[in-house]
Design a protein around this motif. Sequence first.
Motif, PDB file in Angstrom:
ATOM      1  N   VAL A  53     -18.946  15.896  11.589  1.00  8.16           N
ATOM      2  CA  VAL A  53     -19.776  16.953  11.021  1.00  8.16           C
ATOM      3  C   VAL A  53     -19.974  16.661   9.542  1.00  8.16           C
ATOM      4  CG1 VAL A  53     -20.030  19.419  10.570  1.00  8.16           C
ATOM      5  CG2 VAL A  53     -18.904  18.637  12.679  1.00  8.16           C
ATOM      6  N   GLU A  54     -21.184  16.260   9.174  1.00  8.24           N
ATOM      7  CA  GLU A  54     -21.463  15.964   7.777  1.00  8.24           C
ATOM      8  C   GLU A  54     -21.610  17.253   6.982  1.00  8.24           C
ATOM      9  OE1 GLU A  54     -23.944  12.704   6.434  1.00  8.24           O
ATOM     10  OE2 GLU A  54     -24.420  12.264   8.538  1.00  8.24           O
ATOM     11  N   GLY A  55     -21.270  17.190   5.682  1.00 12.58           N
ATOM     12  CA  GLY A  55     -21.412  18.347   4.825  1.00 12.58           C
ATOM     13  C   GLY A  55     -22.866  18.694   4.584  1.00 12.58           C
ATOM     14  N   LYS A  56     -23.114  19.950   4.250  1.00 13.24           N
ATOM     15  CA  LYS A  56     -24.481  20.398   3.987  1.00 13.24           C
ATOM     16  C   LYS A  56     -24.977  19.927   2.630  1.00 13.24           C
ATOM     17  CE  LYS A  56     -23.895  24.607   6.749  1.00 13.24           C
ATOM     18  NZ  LYS A  56     -23.885  26.097   6.721  1.00 13.24           N
ATOM     19  N   PHE A  57     -24.050  19.614   1.734  1.00 16.68           N
ATOM     20  CA  PHE A  57     -24.432  19.265   0.376  1.00 16.68           C
ATOM     21  C   PHE A  57     -24.091  17.800   0.127  1.00 16.68           C
ATOM     22  CE2 PHE A  57     -23.422  23.743   0.647  1.00 16.68           C
ATOM     23  CZ  PHE A  57     -24.582  24.316   0.149  1.00 16.68           C
ATOM     24  N   PRO A  58     -25.100  16.957  -0.104  1.00 18.67           N
ATOM     25  CA  PRO A  58     -24.886  15.505  -0.201  1.00 18.67           C
ATOM     26  C   PRO A  58     -24.011  15.112  -1.389  1.00 18.67           C
ATOM     27  CG  PRO A  58     -27.205  16.037   0.104  1.00 18.67           C
ATOM     28  CD  PRO A  58     -26.514  17.318  -0.214  1.00 18.67           C
ATOM     29  N   MET A  59     -23.340  13.996  -1.215  1.00 22.72           N
ATOM     30  CA  MET A  59     -22.543  13.396  -2.283  1.00 22.72           C
ATOM     31  C   MET A  59     -22.616  11.878  -2.131  1.00 22.72           C
ATOM     32  SD  MET A  59     -18.488  13.963  -3.144  1.00 22.72           S
ATOM     33  CE  MET A  59     -17.566  12.839  -4.194  1.00 22.72           C
ATOM     34  N   ARG A  60     -22.554  11.179  -3.236  1.00 20.23           N
ATOM     35  CA  ARG A  60     -22.573   9.714  -3.216  1.00 20.23           C
ATOM     36  C   ARG A  60     -21.576   9.206  -4.245  1.00 20.23           C
ATOM     37  NH1 ARG A  60     -27.221   5.325  -2.998  1.00 20.23           N
ATOM     38  NH2 ARG A  60     -26.369   3.728  -4.390  1.00 20.23           N
ATOM     39  N   VAL A  61     -20.821   8.170  -3.852  1.00 24.93           N
ATOM     40  CA  VAL A  61     -19.880   7.515  -4.760  1.00 24.93           C
ATOM     41  C   VAL A  61     -20.238   6.042  -4.833  1.00 24.93           C
ATOM     42  CG1 VAL A  61     -17.473   6.930  -5.232  1.00 24.93           C
ATOM     43  CG2 VAL A  61     -18.035   9.163  -4.255  1.00 24.93           C
ATOM     44  N   ASP A  62     -20.412   5.515  -6.043  1.00 21.12           N
ATOM     45  CA  ASP A  62     -20.673   4.092  -6.281  1.00 21.12           C
ATOM     46  C   ASP A  62     -19.444   3.493  -6.956  1.00 21.12           C
ATOM     47  OD1 ASP A  62     -23.816   3.877  -5.820  1.00 21.12           O
ATOM     48  OD2 ASP A  62     -23.438   5.703  -6.983  1.00 21.12           O
ATOM     49  N   LEU A  63     -19.050   2.284  -6.521  1.00 18.23           N
ATOM     50  CA  LEU A  63     -17.845   1.663  -7.067  1.00 18.23           C
ATOM     51  C   LEU A  63     -18.037   0.159  -7.272  1.00 18.23           C
ATOM     52  CD1 LEU A  63     -16.748   3.408  -4.196  1.00 18.23           C
ATOM     53  CD2 LEU A  63     -14.802   3.503  -5.737  1.00 18.23           C
ATOM     54  N   PHE A  64     -17.464  -0.354  -8.344  1.00 23.06           N
ATOM     55  CA  PHE A  64     -17.264  -1.803  -8.497  1.00 23.06           C
ATOM     56  C   PHE A  64     -16.112  -2.007  -9.468  1.00 23.06           C
ATOM     57  CE2 PHE A  64     -20.366  -0.924 -11.893  1.00 23.06           C
ATOM     58  CZ  PHE A  64     -19.851  -1.641 -12.969  1.00 23.06           C
ATOM     59  N   HIS A  65     -15.625  -3.240  -9.556  1.00 19.19           N
ATOM     60  CA  HIS A  65     -14.515  -3.521 -10.476  1.00 19.19           C
ATOM     61  C   HIS A  65     -14.769  -4.857 -11.160  1.00 19.19           C
ATOM     62  CE1 HIS A  65     -12.218  -6.748  -8.350  1.00 19.19           C
ATOM     63  NE2 HIS A  65     -12.880  -6.294  -7.303  1.00 19.19           N
ATOM     64  N   ASP A  66     -14.062  -5.074 -12.269  1.00 17.59           N
ATOM     65  CA  ASP A  66     -14.191  -6.346 -12.982  1.00 17.59           C
ATOM     66  C   ASP A  66     -12.861  -7.097 -13.034  1.00 17.59           C
ATOM     67  OD1 ASP A  66     -12.689  -4.911 -14.779  1.00 17.59           O
ATOM     68  OD2 ASP A  66     -14.192  -4.890 -16.375  1.00 17.59           O
ATOM     69  N   GLY A  67     -11.934  -6.695 -12.148  1.00 21.22           N
ATOM     70  CA  GLY A  67     -10.619  -7.320 -12.127  1.00 21.22           C
ATOM     71  C   GLY A  67      -9.612  -6.595 -13.002  1.00 21.22           C
ATOM     72  N   LEU A  68     -10.085  -5.926 -14.028  1.00 17.93           N
ATOM     73  CA  LEU A  68      -9.208  -5.179 -14.928  1.00 17.93           C
ATOM     74  C   LEU A  68      -9.357  -3.675 -14.763  1.00 17.93           C
ATOM     75  CD1 LEU A  68      -9.653  -7.257 -18.219  1.00 17.93           C
ATOM     76  CD2 LEU A  68      -7.750  -7.353 -16.586  1.00 17.93           C
TER      77      LEU A  68
END
Length: 448
Positions: A296-311
Amino acid sequence: SADALAAAYPGKTIRTLAYFQTAEPPKCPISGNLVIGYCPYMRADDKAPVYCEANEIWIDRLERWAEKVPDRRRLYLRGYDGLGLEFPRPLGHVHQRDWRLYQKYVGSMDHENPAQLFDRTEKDGTPSKAALVFDYSAIEYWVMSRLMWNVEEDVEGLYKRFCVRAYREAAKPMERFFGTIRRDFIRSPLQSTIGESAESLTRNYILENGREKELRGCLDEALAAAKHPVSKELVKRVKERFETFVGAVRNARTSSLSVPQTVPPKDPGFDDADWKNAGVIDRFYEPRAAKAGKDVEGKFPMRVDLFHDGLSLYVRATMWEDMKKIVSVEPTPGKEDVKGSKVEFFFADNANPGTYFLFRMDNAGGIADHRCYDDAWNRKDTKIAIRKFDDRWMALMKIPLAEIGMNLIAENRLKAAFIRVRESTDAPGKTEYTSWKFSNFHDLLGTI
């Protein structure tokens, strides 16, 4: 005020709780007609006695409360040791150490537990959750009750006595069942908190250490040995809880994400091009429904973006909604829980198994950081920023990996949970919370 009440009604007292933010003693004097219930809740590690490093903030506060309230009749301990027992967490030895110490500071102790719910049923006629908890953890409630009468009792003797009295002919295999869990629990370096689920505890102490077959054998042997109908029923109920949670862990679905490694020329802002190549989580589900096998997906959208540089790990979260419908109560220092829209991000501390870091942000700009349940921890180098628009709000984070005990280059694995909670003026009193499939509060199943 308390003083005015004392003048108007001599001899009357006011009972109040020193709880969450008010657990910290005030600098002002305490009126003589106040009775204080000190609540050491929530502690960072339930396995460790209150005087150990992980939990010592609670004994420090209690010592200062005792200085403020020298009359022990006006200072009591309000405990929550009857909670967190979906799984029979064997904490009798810790309770004994804690309660011995508490007796030096307080006049009495009481403890919250779900006992008043044991005889209730749900609307569909099934046993209440409290009743199911008691099926599995009656041994822990009984040992606690005996220690409350006499804190000097032999804890191991109490565990043995419960098995003899409850299971009769099946006592020996049930002793092995609970004793094996108790031994592994005590020896394990994993911390344990009241927020743990039965599924996570089953995973940690039954499946991952290879005890499933051995413990099931104890229960099958006990069922075969039990003759008295009550004893047989009690064993049957323990086995039902055991199988329920073993099955839940085996059938649990987890999510994983490949987080790209990028070396940005500078710390990225909300709109920088570096985010175009980030890993994306854009589907959030209701954890309660997931437990029942439904998506069941939420009614209110959310998005998370991630990356790393090793540190460092870079995180950008976007929460879409009509900001005019959000209660934007400006938080005050130390009170980060506000109505409205907030997110909670959990990151496992791989350098210290069983612990994690929590970052909490809300639409009013409030920010909090915890190490497990300990709000005494304060981030040092992690940077967090909040931006608000008419149709969304955003959070931007730069988290040095060393600060959360992580080396993504060497270990290439990080457990995390991302959770959103929303309460709006158009649905007062109703809260929707959704998570990265299929994680829950304080329970890190996801793997980056």
